[in-house]
Each structure stands twice: as structure tokens, then as C-alpha cells.
Design a protein around this motif. Structure first.
Motif, PDB file in Angstrom:
ATOM      1  N   THR A 196       0.846  -1.182   0.000  1.00 48.76           N
ATOM      2  CA  THR A 196       0.000   0.000   0.000  1.00 48.76           C
ATOM      3  C   THR A 196       0.885   1.236   0.000  1.00 48.76           C
ATOM      4  OG1 THR A 196      -0.110  -0.035   2.422  1.00 48.76           O
ATOM      5  CG2 THR A 196      -1.882  -1.172   1.212  1.00 48.76           C
ATOM      6  N   VAL A 197       0.273   2.387  -0.232  1.00 48.85           N
ATOM      7  CA  VAL A 197       1.003   3.655  -0.243  1.00 48.85           C
ATOM      8  C   VAL A 197       0.681   4.403   1.040  1.00 48.85           C
ATOM      9  CG1 VAL A 197       1.387   5.832  -1.448  1.00 48.85           C
ATOM     10  CG2 VAL A 197       0.940   3.745  -2.755  1.00 48.85           C
ATOM     11  N   ALA A 198       1.700   4.831   1.752  1.00 47.49           N
ATOM     12  CA  ALA A 198       1.495   5.498   3.038  1.00 47.49           C
ATOM     13  C   ALA A 198       2.535   6.587   3.212  1.00 47.49           C
ATOM     14  CB  ALA A 198       1.578   4.486   4.184  1.00 47.49           C
ATOM     15  N   ALA A 199       2.305   7.425   4.227  1.00 48.47           N
ATOM     16  CA  ALA A 199       3.228   8.517   4.517  1.00 48.47           C
ATOM     17  C   ALA A 199       4.339   8.083   5.455  1.00 48.47           C
ATOM     18  CB  ALA A 199       2.463   9.696   5.124  1.00 48.47           C
ATOM     19  N   GLU A 200       4.147   6.940   6.162  1.00 46.16           N
ATOM     20  CA  GLU A 200       5.162   6.487   7.110  1.00 46.16           C
ATOM     21  C   GLU A 200       6.368   5.933   6.360  1.00 46.16           C
ATOM     22  OE1 GLU A 200       2.142   4.871   7.063  1.00 46.16           O
ATOM     23  OE2 GLU A 200       1.069   6.105   8.508  1.00 46.16           O
ATOM     24  N   LYS A 201       7.554   6.399   6.740  1.00 49.73           N
ATOM     25  CA  LYS A 201       8.775   5.913   6.112  1.00 49.73           C
ATOM     26  C   LYS A 201       9.541   5.028   7.096  1.00 49.73           C
ATOM     27  CE  LYS A 201       9.165   9.759   2.872  1.00 49.73           C
ATOM     28  NZ  LYS A 201      10.014  10.849   2.340  1.00 49.73           N
ATOM     29  N   SER A 202       8.918   3.917   7.462  1.00 55.25           N
ATOM     30  CA  SER A 202       9.548   2.990   8.404  1.00 55.25           C
ATOM     31  C   SER A 202      10.400   1.986   7.641  1.00 55.25           C
ATOM     32  CB  SER A 202       8.448   2.259   9.188  1.00 55.25           C
ATOM     33  OG  SER A 202       7.664   1.481   8.293  1.00 55.25           O
ATOM     34  N   SER A 203      10.997   1.058   8.378  1.00 58.81           N
ATOM     35  CA  SER A 203      11.822   0.034   7.725  1.00 58.81           C
ATOM     36  C   SER A 203      10.994  -0.821   6.782  1.00 58.81           C
ATOM     37  CB  SER A 203      12.490  -0.844   8.792  1.00 58.81           C
ATOM     38  OG  SER A 203      11.498  -1.467   9.613  1.00 58.81           O
ATOM     39  N   GLY A 204       9.683  -0.876   7.012  1.00 57.71           N
ATOM     40  CA  GLY A 204       8.807  -1.647   6.143  1.00 57.71           C
ATOM     41  C   GLY A 204       8.582  -1.016   4.796  1.00 57.71           C
ATOM     42  N   ALA A 205       9.139   0.158   4.562  1.00 51.43           N
ATOM     43  CA  ALA A 205       8.965   0.834   3.280  1.00 51.43           C
ATOM     44  C   ALA A 205      10.228   0.785   2.432  1.00 51.43           C
ATOM     45  CB  ALA A 205       8.556   2.289   3.499  1.00 51.43           C
ATOM     46  N   ALA A 206      11.241   0.040   2.871  1.00 52.18           N
ATOM     47  CA  ALA A 206      12.500  -0.020   2.137  1.00 52.18           C
ATOM     48  C   ALA A 206      12.570  -1.306   1.317  1.00 52.18           C
ATOM     49  CB  ALA A 206      13.679   0.066   3.096  1.00 52.18           C
ATOM     50  N   PHE A 207      13.159  -1.201   0.130  1.00 54.02           N
ATOM     51  CA  PHE A 207      13.366  -2.348  -0.746  1.00 54.02           C
ATOM     52  C   PHE A 207      14.849  -2.399  -1.132  1.00 54.02           C
ATOM     53  CE2 PHE A 207       8.941  -1.249  -1.242  1.00 54.02           C
ATOM     54  CZ  PHE A 207       8.279  -2.478  -1.332  1.00 54.02           C
ATOM     55  N   ASN A 208      15.382  -3.603  -1.184  1.00 59.74           N
ATOM     56  CA  ASN A 208      16.736  -3.790  -1.702  1.00 59.74           C
ATOM     57  C   ASN A 208      16.627  -4.020  -3.208  1.00 59.74           C
ATOM     58  OD1 ASN A 208      17.935  -3.674   0.906  1.00 59.74           O
ATOM     59  ND2 ASN A 208      17.366  -5.819   1.239  1.00 59.74           N
ATOM     60  N   VAL A 209      17.239  -3.139  -3.978  1.00 53.55           N
ATOM     61  CA  VAL A 209      17.183  -3.229  -5.429  1.00 53.55           C
ATOM     62  C   VAL A 209      18.358  -4.087  -5.887  1.00 53.55           C
ATOM     63  CG1 VAL A 209      17.090  -1.937  -7.593  1.00 53.55           C
ATOM     64  CG2 VAL A 209      16.132  -0.937  -5.508  1.00 53.55           C
ATOM     65  N   VAL A 210      18.053  -5.320  -6.333  1.00 53.43           N
ATOM     66  CA  VAL A 210      19.093  -6.282  -6.700  1.00 53.43           C
ATOM     67  C   VAL A 210      18.931  -6.668  -8.162  1.00 53.43           C
ATOM     68  CG1 VAL A 210      19.169  -7.161  -4.339  1.00 53.43           C
ATOM     69  CG2 VAL A 210      17.698  -8.278  -6.025  1.00 53.43           C
ATOM     70  N   PRO A 211      19.969  -7.220  -8.785  1.00 49.25           N
ATOM     71  CA  PRO A 211      19.825  -7.686 -10.172  1.00 49.25           C
ATOM     72  C   PRO A 211      18.667  -8.676 -10.304  1.00 49.25           C
ATOM     73  CG  PRO A 211      22.125  -7.677  -9.534  1.00 49.25           C
ATOM     74  CD  PRO A 211      21.338  -7.404  -8.285  1.00 49.25           C
ATOM     75  N   GLY A 212      17.959  -8.615 -11.412  1.00 54.18           N
ATOM     76  CA  GLY A 212      16.796  -9.464 -11.615  1.00 54.18           C
ATOM     77  C   GLY A 212      17.088 -10.937 -11.395  1.00 54.18           C
ATOM     78  N   LEU A 213      16.238 -11.618 -10.640  1.00 56.02           N
ATOM     79  CA  LEU A 213      16.456 -13.021 -10.317  1.00 56.02           C
ATOM     80  C   LEU A 213      16.474 -13.900 -11.553  1.00 56.02           C
ATOM     81  CD1 LEU A 213      14.214 -13.449  -7.118  1.00 56.02           C
ATOM     82  CD2 LEU A 213      16.623 -12.793  -7.278  1.00 56.02           C
ATOM     83  N   ALA A 214      15.758 -13.468 -12.622  1.00 59.69           N
ATOM     84  CA  ALA A 214      15.721 -14.264 -13.846  1.00 59.69           C
ATOM     85  C   ALA A 214      16.981 -14.097 -14.676  1.00 59.69           C
ATOM     86  CB  ALA A 214      14.487 -13.895 -14.667  1.00 59.69           C
TER      87      ALA A 214
END
Length: 493
Positions: free
Chosen positions: A382-400
Motif C-alpha cells: 500500500t502507499v502510506a506517509a510512514e517511512k519505516s523500515s517496512g517501506a524499504a526495498f533492496n534493489v538487486v539484479p533481476g532473479l531471472a
């Protein structure tokens, strides 16, 4: 009645689409109460023909009175009224009525956009003619023993002033939301060696202020006239005289012209003469923080470098192209729009990858939807205003393993990724149910996204505004094509 009284009466009476702060055009083709405009905020509001007519009226009134208010009116109607009625650079695609209600779209209004060859309502004639007159009403000449020129619009142009034997070339620096000044310069050159004595009058618009304003002639400072008056220079013009103006340009709000107390909070946002529209499908509650807050307290410029962080994430599924999108506050996959950056789908399918320290493979970032600056996608999708640790993504090379692809791992759940594969977005984890069923290849493919050029970019004059339930991206109305927007906000302290 005197001429000035007649002019004021006429402008006040016809000024019934100040409902979008152009300075006024009429609602449809009907006379309406100029002090009850809140009820005019509908899908069918400002008619192109009326803007065309009011430009003519204000031009004549300025010629007769030299009142700057009419030149200010012309500027706003030209920028916000005329430039908004063509669909981008699509030739022959015009609009009849420019919608002004909350969450409206030019494409989804009652009449919508016309067509190149089949549409021919009255506003096609006046609309196309308006675009043939963009160079009109920039300069006005006053003839006499000592010729005078009035420069009333800031539009890059060159004027051959034959009466005075002079050439006036006007240049304008491009504006961005981070600029605090509009900068315009004039090169005045004589056609003869001796030059000509003449008077140059330059409009100092009502939307500026003297605080920080500057005017120089050949490098020497001039005393600047107050906003709403003319800077007047009378001299023997030579070859290569240079006049430069630095005019402060501010954010501000203007209340809708409605004398009923319950509508006092309904206000438009302007940057100098530019009306700013907020991208939204209906929410119009803005959070100012205080009843007396300045516009700059709750509206901030979008940094120029933000464009370099925009991205569209795409996948192929079942022979169709899909894009990751934020729609109605949740993540989903939508079919990739065939049309480009001026569509509502392009808005939803564009994200800003906001780095969270570090760089390179595996770097953490937050996903910020283009039309909700400052808000982020959470691990609940979902989209929210809270910037907690739950809003971070690790951008890694595509698994495929496809070149240029990326996978988005939830920082709060290592080994779990955003998974598409059709119209649905979910969270899938390595070693989860899909892989246990032997669908490891499907999982890796569905957790990989092609990182491509963004379908939409920020306009240089883009701002972020706080809202009660969400944030808003503000951009000049004339830049929008099919996006949903509102031009009036309900200001809540």
C-alpha cells in the motif's frame, strides 16, 4: 458611466470562471453571479470561445485605459486558458470546455478532446485562431512627437519599432520550481548611428514584489517601479543598450470568488501567473498546518535531480506488456499504455526510486509514486506517509538474470520479493509455495522487472503539496493532457 466604470462592470460580470484563476472567463455561454463561483466547479467550466473573446476585450480595455490590471488579466488567460486547450503538441486536437472541478480530466470531461478531422464545434475555430495569435499583445506603440513603447507581456520575441528606428529583442530565462526570480532582458539597438529618443515602458506585474527585485540598464541599477505600474525609461537609445529585470516570483493562493463564508477555504495555487493543478482523482483537502500559513510553508519545489530517479518497471506476461503501478493507494499491474507521458496510466506507472544510503547492487531504496511526493510503497503493498523500515526495498539484479532487470527485495523480509506475473502484485519468498510446487523459474521471472525509462517526468515547474490524507504533485495546468487533476483545494489548517 465613465469608461473605467463600464470596463470594471463588464469585467466583473463576465469574470465568472475565476473559478480557475486565469483572471476570468465566463462559464459556458451564460451570465452568472461573479460572487458565487464555487458552484461553477464542474466538469464543464471554462469555454475556449469565451477565453478567446475575453482576450480581445482585455486587449481593447488596456489600449483605452493603459491599466495594468488588463495586461495582467491577459497574461493569465493566455497562459492558463489558451495554452491548456490543445492536447500537448497534437495538431488539431482541441477542447471545448476546460474542466475545473475536483478530480477532473480534460479527456474525461463531457465533451473531452476533439479529433483532428471530425470535430468542429465553435471552439475549434476560436481555439485554433488563439494559437495563431500567441505573438499578439506583447507590445503596444504610442505614437506622437516622442514615440513610446509599452512592453506588457514577457514572451521571447523581437519587435521592429519603425517609428523610433529601433529594434527591441526580448529574452526570457526558463523557469523552474526552485527559481525565486523571473529574469527577462531586452536588447535595444538603433537602426541609425545617432539613435533615437524614445520612451520604453515595461510592465511590472501585480504578482511580483519589490523585495529582491532589480532592474539594470547597461549594468547600472535603476529605481524599480512598484508592482502594478510601469518601469519607464526615456533616453536617446544607442546601439546595443541592455535592460535587465529580475522579478521575484512566489507561490501564493487565491480564494475562489464566492462571498459565502462556507467557501472561504476553497483556494487555487499559483506560481507567479501560472496556475498549478494537483494530480488527483478527487481528493482536494490540503493541509496548511496553520490558518495563516504561507503557501511556501506547505508547498515545496520538486528538486531538479528527482527526474533522474524516476523509473517504470515492466514485465511480459502471456504475450502482453504490464507495468508496476500505484492505483488507489495500492500496488497493481496494469497493461502498458500505448500513448505516452500525458496519460493517467503513465502517472500511475512511474515511481521515484529514492536511495536510502549506499549505491550499486542491493542498495536500499524507497518507491515513491510520482503523483504522491513524499509518500512511499510499504511491505503491505500500500502507499502510506510512514517511512519505516517496512517501506524499504533492496534493489538487486533481476532473479531471472535478464540484462538490465531488477528485483525488489523487502528489506523487512529478506528473501521475499515483489512478484507480478499478470495483473496482480504479491509478495513471494524464495523457497516458498511456488518453488515447492516446482515453479522456481516462474517465481524468478515474475520477481524480475525490466527497469526502463519513466513513462512520465516532472515538469520543471513541479511542486509537492501536503494533503490531509495524501500528498499532491502540482504542475502548471497547461502542461496536462489526460491526467486527472484539481485546480482548487480545500485548505485545512
Amino acid at each position: 458611466m465613465k469608461l473605467q466604470e463600464i470596463a470594471t462592470f463588464f469585467m466583473d460580470t463576465v469574470n465568472s470562471s475565476h473559478a480557475y484563476a486565469t483572471g476570468g472567463t465566463s462559464v459556458s455561454e451564460f451570465w452568472s453571479n461573479p460572487k458565487r463561483l464555487a458552484e461553477a466547479l464542474t466538469t464543464e467550466t471554462e469555454e475556449s470561445c469565451t477565453t478567446y473573446n475575453m482576450l480581445k476585450v482585455s486587449r481593447h480595455l488596456f489600449r483605452w485605459t493603459k491599466e495594468i490590471a488588463y495586461a495582467d488579466y491577459y497574461e493569465r488567460a493566455l497562459i492558463n486558458g489558451v495554452l491548456s486547450i490543445q492536447r500537448g503538441r497534437d495538431p488539431g486536437v482541441m477542447i471545448y470546455m476546460l474542466p475545473q472541478g475536483p478530480g477532473r480530466s480534460k479527456a474525461k470531461s463531457y465533451h473531452g478532446w476533439g479529433t483532428q478531422y471530425e470535430s468542429f464545434w465553435c471552439c475549434y475555430g476560436t481555439g485554433i485562431e488563439s494559437f495563431s495569435k500567441l505573438g499578439d499583445s506583447i507590445y503596444f506603440e504610442e505614437r506622437g512627437e516622442r514615440p513610446a513603447l509599452y512592453v506588457v507581456q514577457f514572451i521571447p520575441s523581437t519587435f521592429s519599432w519603425r517609428t523610433a528606428g529601433l529594434t527591441v529583442a526580448q529574452q526570457l530565462m526558463p523557469l523552474s520550481s526552485s527559481d525565486q526570480y523571473l529574469q527577462v532582458s531586452f536588447s535595444v539597438s538603433a537602426k541609425t548611428t545617432n539613435g533615437q529618443f524614445a520612451t520604453l515602458n515595461v510592465r511590472i506585474p501585480s504578482w511580483t514584489s519589490l523585495n529582491g527585485a532589480k532592474a539594470t540598464l547597461n549594468g547600472k541599477h535603476l529605481e524599480l517601479a512598484s508592482p502594478g505600474t510601469f518601469l519607464t525609461i526615456s533616453k536617446q537609445w544607442g546601439s546595443g543598450d541592455q535592460l535587465s529585470l529580475q522579478l521575484p516570483i512566489h507561490l501564493r493562493t487565491e480564494a475562489i470568488k464566492d462571498d459565502r463564508p462556507e467557501y472561504a477555504s476553497i483556494q487555487a495555487v499559483l506560481f507567479g501567473p501560472f496556475l498549478l493543478a494537483g494530480l488527483t482523482t478527487g481528493d482536494w483537502d490540503a493541509k496548511t498546518g496553520a490558518a495563516d500559513a504561507a503557501a511556501s510553508d506547505w508547498i515545496t519545489p520538486v528538486p531538479v535531480e528527482s527526474n533522474s530517479q524516476l523509473v517504470t518497471l515492466a514485465q511480459e506476461s502471456g504475450g502482453e506488456a504490464f507495468v508496476l503501478s500505484a492505483l488507489n493507494g495500492s500496488l497493481t499491474m496494469l497493461q502498458r499504455p500505448k500513448d505516452g507521458g500525458g496519460t493517467e496510466a503513465a502517472v500511475h506507472a512511474t515511481f521515484r526510486l529514492v536511495p536510502q544510503g549506499g549505491a550499486g547492487a542491493g542498495a536500499a531504496a524507497m518507491l515513491e509514486p510520482l503523483d504522491m511526493p513524499g509518500m512511499v510503497v510499504t511491505d503491505r503493498l500500500t502507499v502510506a506517509a510512514e517511512k519505516s523500515s517496512g517501506a524499504a526495498f533492496n534493489v538487486v539484479p533481476g532473479l531471472a538474470g535478464a540484462p538490465g532487470s531488477v528485483s525488489l527485495e523487502l528489506a523487512s523480509r529478506p528473501g521475499c520479493f515483489l512478484v507480478g506475473g499478470g495483473e496482480k502484485v504479491q509478495v513471494g519468498c524464495a523457497g516458498g509455495a511456488q518453488q515447492k510446487r516446482g515453479d522456481g523459474a516462474w517465481f524468478r521471472r515474475s520477481a524480475s522487472f525490466a527497469r526502463g525509462e519513466p513513462l512520465r517526468r516532472y515538469h520543471p515547474m513541479s511542486f509537492a503539496a501536503r494533503g490531509v490524507r495524501r500528498s499532491f504533485l502540482l504542475e502548471p495546468l497547461f502542461t496536462l493532457r489526460d491526467e486527472f487533476y484539481t485546480v482548487y483545494f480545500n485548505l485545512v489548517a
